[in-house]
Write a protein that holds these residues in place. Structure first.
Motif, PDB file in Angstrom:
ATOM      1  N   MET A   1       0.857  -1.193   0.000  1.00 51.89           N
ATOM      2  CA  MET A   1       0.000   0.000   0.000  1.00 51.89           C
ATOM      3  C   MET A   1       0.896   1.247   0.000  1.00 51.89           C
ATOM      4  O   MET A   1       1.913   1.271   0.665  1.00 51.89           O
ATOM      5  CB  MET A   1      -0.883  -0.012   1.243  1.00 51.89           C
ATOM      6  CG  MET A   1      -2.006   0.975   1.138  1.00 51.89           C
ATOM      7  SD  MET A   1      -3.367   0.684   2.297  1.00 51.89           S
ATOM      8  CE  MET A   1      -2.574   0.097   3.769  1.00 51.89           C
ATOM      9  N   ILE A   3      -0.372   5.238  -0.863  1.00 53.67           N
ATOM     10  CA  ILE A   3      -1.165   6.291  -0.228  1.00 53.67           C
ATOM     11  C   ILE A   3      -2.263   5.613   0.593  1.00 53.67           C
ATOM     12  O   ILE A   3      -3.010   4.778   0.069  1.00 53.67           O
ATOM     13  CB  ILE A   3      -1.743   7.268  -1.278  1.00 53.67           C
ATOM     14  CG1 ILE A   3      -0.602   8.148  -1.813  1.00 53.67           C
ATOM     15  CG2 ILE A   3      -2.856   8.123  -0.678  1.00 53.67           C
ATOM     16  CD1 ILE A   3      -0.999   9.188  -2.828  1.00 53.67           C
ATOM     17  N   ILE A   4      -2.351   5.975   1.871  1.00 57.47           N
ATOM     18  CA  ILE A   4      -3.264   5.272   2.781  1.00 57.47           C
ATOM     19  C   ILE A   4      -4.613   5.984   2.895  1.00 57.47           C
ATOM     20  O   ILE A   4      -5.662   5.355   2.820  1.00 57.47           O
ATOM     21  CB  ILE A   4      -2.609   5.127   4.176  1.00 57.47           C
ATOM     22  CG1 ILE A   4      -1.319   4.309   4.063  1.00 57.47           C
ATOM     23  CG2 ILE A   4      -3.577   4.511   5.179  1.00 57.47           C
ATOM     24  CD1 ILE A   4      -0.450   4.344   5.297  1.00 57.47           C
ATOM     25  N   LYS A   5      -4.557   7.320   3.094  1.00 58.92           N
ATOM     26  CA  LYS A   5      -5.811   8.081   3.292  1.00 58.92           C
ATOM     27  C   LYS A   5      -5.502   9.575   3.232  1.00 58.92           C
ATOM     28  O   LYS A   5      -4.338   9.974   3.212  1.00 58.92           O
ATOM     29  CB  LYS A   5      -6.426   7.739   4.651  1.00 58.92           C
ATOM     30  CG  LYS A   5      -5.540   8.155   5.827  1.00 58.92           C
ATOM     31  CD  LYS A   5      -6.282   8.012   7.152  1.00 58.92           C
ATOM     32  CE  LYS A   5      -5.476   8.664   8.274  1.00 58.92           C
ATOM     33  NZ  LYS A   5      -6.130   8.687   9.543  1.00 58.92           N
ATOM     34  N   VAL A   6      -6.562  10.394   3.244  1.00 58.90           N
ATOM     35  CA  VAL A   6      -6.372  11.837   3.426  1.00 58.90           C
ATOM     36  C   VAL A   6      -6.069  12.024   4.913  1.00 58.90           C
ATOM     37  O   VAL A   6      -6.902  11.679   5.763  1.00 58.90           O
ATOM     38  CB  VAL A   6      -7.638  12.640   3.032  1.00 58.90           C
ATOM     39  CG1 VAL A   6      -7.459  14.118   3.367  1.00 58.90           C
ATOM     40  CG2 VAL A   6      -7.943  12.476   1.549  1.00 58.90           C
ATOM     41  N   GLU A   7      -4.869  12.522   5.219  1.00 65.06           N
ATOM     42  CA  GLU A   7      -4.477  12.675   6.631  1.00 65.06           C
ATOM     43  C   GLU A   7      -5.013  13.984   7.197  1.00 65.06           C
ATOM     44  O   GLU A   7      -5.517  14.025   8.306  1.00 65.06           O
ATOM     45  CB  GLU A   7      -2.950  12.603   6.729  1.00 65.06           C
ATOM     46  CG  GLU A   7      -2.411  12.065   8.051  1.00 65.06           C
ATOM     47  CD  GLU A   7      -2.371  13.082   9.170  1.00 65.06           C
ATOM     48  OE1 GLU A   7      -2.391  12.683  10.347  1.00 65.06           O
ATOM     49  OE2 GLU A   7      -2.304  14.300   8.879  1.00 65.06           O
ATOM     50  N   HIS A   8      -4.842  15.069   6.404  1.00 60.23           N
ATOM     51  CA  HIS A   8      -5.419  16.347   6.830  1.00 60.23           C
ATOM     52  C   HIS A   8      -5.643  17.279   5.648  1.00 60.23           C
ATOM     53  O   HIS A   8      -5.134  17.055   4.549  1.00 60.23           O
ATOM     54  CB  HIS A   8      -4.568  17.046   7.905  1.00 60.23           C
ATOM     55  CG  HIS A   8      -3.213  17.507   7.446  1.00 60.23           C
ATOM     56  ND1 HIS A   8      -2.064  16.751   7.575  1.00 60.23           N
ATOM     57  CD2 HIS A   8      -2.806  18.674   6.874  1.00 60.23           C
ATOM     58  CE1 HIS A   8      -1.035  17.426   7.104  1.00 60.23           C
ATOM     59  NE2 HIS A   8      -1.452  18.601   6.657  1.00 60.23           N
ATOM     60  N   SER A  51     -11.130  10.251  11.240  1.00 61.31           N
ATOM     61  CA  SER A  51     -10.439   9.687  10.084  1.00 61.31           C
ATOM     62  C   SER A  51      -9.579  10.712   9.354  1.00 61.31           C
ATOM     63  O   SER A  51      -8.780  10.366   8.498  1.00 61.31           O
ATOM     64  CB  SER A  51     -11.459   9.101   9.110  1.00 61.31           C
ATOM     65  OG  SER A  51     -12.354  10.116   8.721  1.00 61.31           O
ATOM     66  N   CYS A  52      -9.748  12.002   9.692  1.00 61.21           N
ATOM     67  CA  CYS A  52      -9.016  13.068   9.003  1.00 61.21           C
ATOM     68  C   CYS A  52      -8.858  14.241   9.981  1.00 61.21           C
ATOM     69  O   CYS A  52      -9.589  14.331  10.963  1.00 61.21           O
ATOM     70  CB  CYS A  52      -9.822  13.486   7.767  1.00 61.21           C
ATOM     71  SG  CYS A  52      -9.081  14.793   6.795  1.00 61.21           S
ATOM     72  N   PHE A  82      -1.829  13.628   2.080  1.00 66.46           N
ATOM     73  CA  PHE A  82      -2.048  12.179   2.063  1.00 66.46           C
ATOM     74  C   PHE A  82      -1.055  11.492   2.985  1.00 66.46           C
ATOM     75  O   PHE A  82       0.151  11.783   2.926  1.00 66.46           O
ATOM     76  CB  PHE A  82      -1.840  11.617   0.651  1.00 66.46           C
ATOM     77  CG  PHE A  82      -2.847  12.103  -0.352  1.00 66.46           C
ATOM     78  CD1 PHE A  82      -4.201  11.835  -0.188  1.00 66.46           C
ATOM     79  CD2 PHE A  82      -2.436  12.823  -1.468  1.00 66.46           C
ATOM     80  CE1 PHE A  82      -5.134  12.269  -1.121  1.00 66.46           C
ATOM     81  CE2 PHE A  82      -3.358  13.272  -2.403  1.00 66.46           C
ATOM     82  CZ  PHE A  82      -4.709  12.993  -2.222  1.00 66.46           C
ATOM     83  N   GLU A  83      -1.563  10.583   3.803  1.00 68.41           N
ATOM     84  CA  GLU A  83      -0.673   9.761   4.617  1.00 68.41           C
ATOM     85  C   GLU A  83      -0.116   8.640   3.749  1.00 68.41           C
ATOM     86  O   GLU A  83      -0.872   8.007   2.996  1.00 68.41           O
ATOM     87  CB  GLU A  83      -1.446   9.160   5.801  1.00 68.41           C
ATOM     88  CG  GLU A  83      -0.548   8.368   6.738  1.00 68.41           C
ATOM     89  CD  GLU A  83      -1.302   7.766   7.900  1.00 68.41           C
ATOM     90  OE1 GLU A  83      -2.491   8.106   8.120  1.00 68.41           O
ATOM     91  OE2 GLU A  83      -0.695   6.931   8.583  1.00 68.41           O
ATOM     92  N   ASP A  85       2.794   5.171   3.683  1.00 69.95           N
ATOM     93  CA  ASP A  85       3.484   4.290   4.636  1.00 69.95           C
ATOM     94  C   ASP A  85       4.996   4.290   4.445  1.00 69.95           C
ATOM     95  O   ASP A  85       5.737   3.907   5.342  1.00 69.95           O
ATOM     96  CB  ASP A  85       2.908   2.864   4.616  1.00 69.95           C
ATOM     97  CG  ASP A  85       2.874   2.269   3.226  1.00 69.95           C
ATOM     98  OD1 ASP A  85       3.433   2.894   2.297  1.00 69.95           O
ATOM     99  OD2 ASP A  85       2.284   1.189   3.059  1.00 69.95           O
TER     100      ASP A  85
END
Ligand code: CMX
Length: 137
Positions: A1, A3-8, A51-52, A82-83, A85
């Motif tokens: 994986m 890009i994991i998610k929108v971090e902020h 989640s953000c 984007f967070e 890993d």
């Protein structure tokens, strides 16, 4: 994986104390952190939405990226973070794919992160930040 998610989501503001009042009311919670980043010439506050996060950014130095942005466009959405890993691997993937990276190596950013920005001219007009949490050894 990768890009994991929108971090902020980063929002540029003129006066963080004033905007804190507005956003505390809007989001119905207090910021969990205030932090200055000398290298960027900014002060920030962070709101946790689970989640953000929302990051408010005020310029503390003449000529900072946030001051220039507000001069040109006014207050508002500044960047999407984007967070990832593995930030080094992700920077390499995006560089190879033709995106313009604004840092050659990951830099220390606010909220205990290593970060790298991508130029908005190469990402459809959106300033993108990659961030990876700095883990204690
Ligand atoms: N989102 C979308 N477009 C943006 C932008 C943003 N946040 N900031 C600038 N731009 C646009 C400008 O409006 C300009 O567009 P036009 O040519 O159509 O007018 C274009 O990008 C290039 O602007 P520029 O004048 O060449 O460059 P700037 O000196 O304005 O710098 C940028 C732009 C993105 C390279 C610079 O702000 C930068 O290096 N940003 C990364 C660092 C940063 O933003 N730090 C603050 C946050 C730190 C943190 O969250 O920790």
């Amino acid at each position: 994986m990768s890009i994991i998610k929108v971090e902020h989501i980063g929002i540029a503001v003129d006066d963080i104390a004033q905007s804190d009042q507005l956003f505390a009311l809007l989001l119905d919670r207090q910021p969990y952190k205030h932090e200055s980043v000398e290298r960027e010439g900014i002060t920030t506050s962070f709101y946790d939405l689970g989640s953000c996060k929302i990051e408010l950014l005020e310029s503390t130095r003449q000529g900072s990226a946030i001051e220039k942005f507000i001069e040109k466009r006014g207050q508002g959405m500044h960047h999407l973070a984007f967070e990832v890993d593995d930030i080094v691997e992700e920077m390499e993937r995006l560089r190879s794919a033709g995106f313009q990276l604004l840092n050659d190596t990951p830099q220390p950013g606010a909220d205990n992160k290593l970060i790298c920005f991508l130029h908005p001219k190469s990402t459809g007009g959106v300033l993108v930040e990659l961030c990876q949490e700095i883990k204690a050894n």
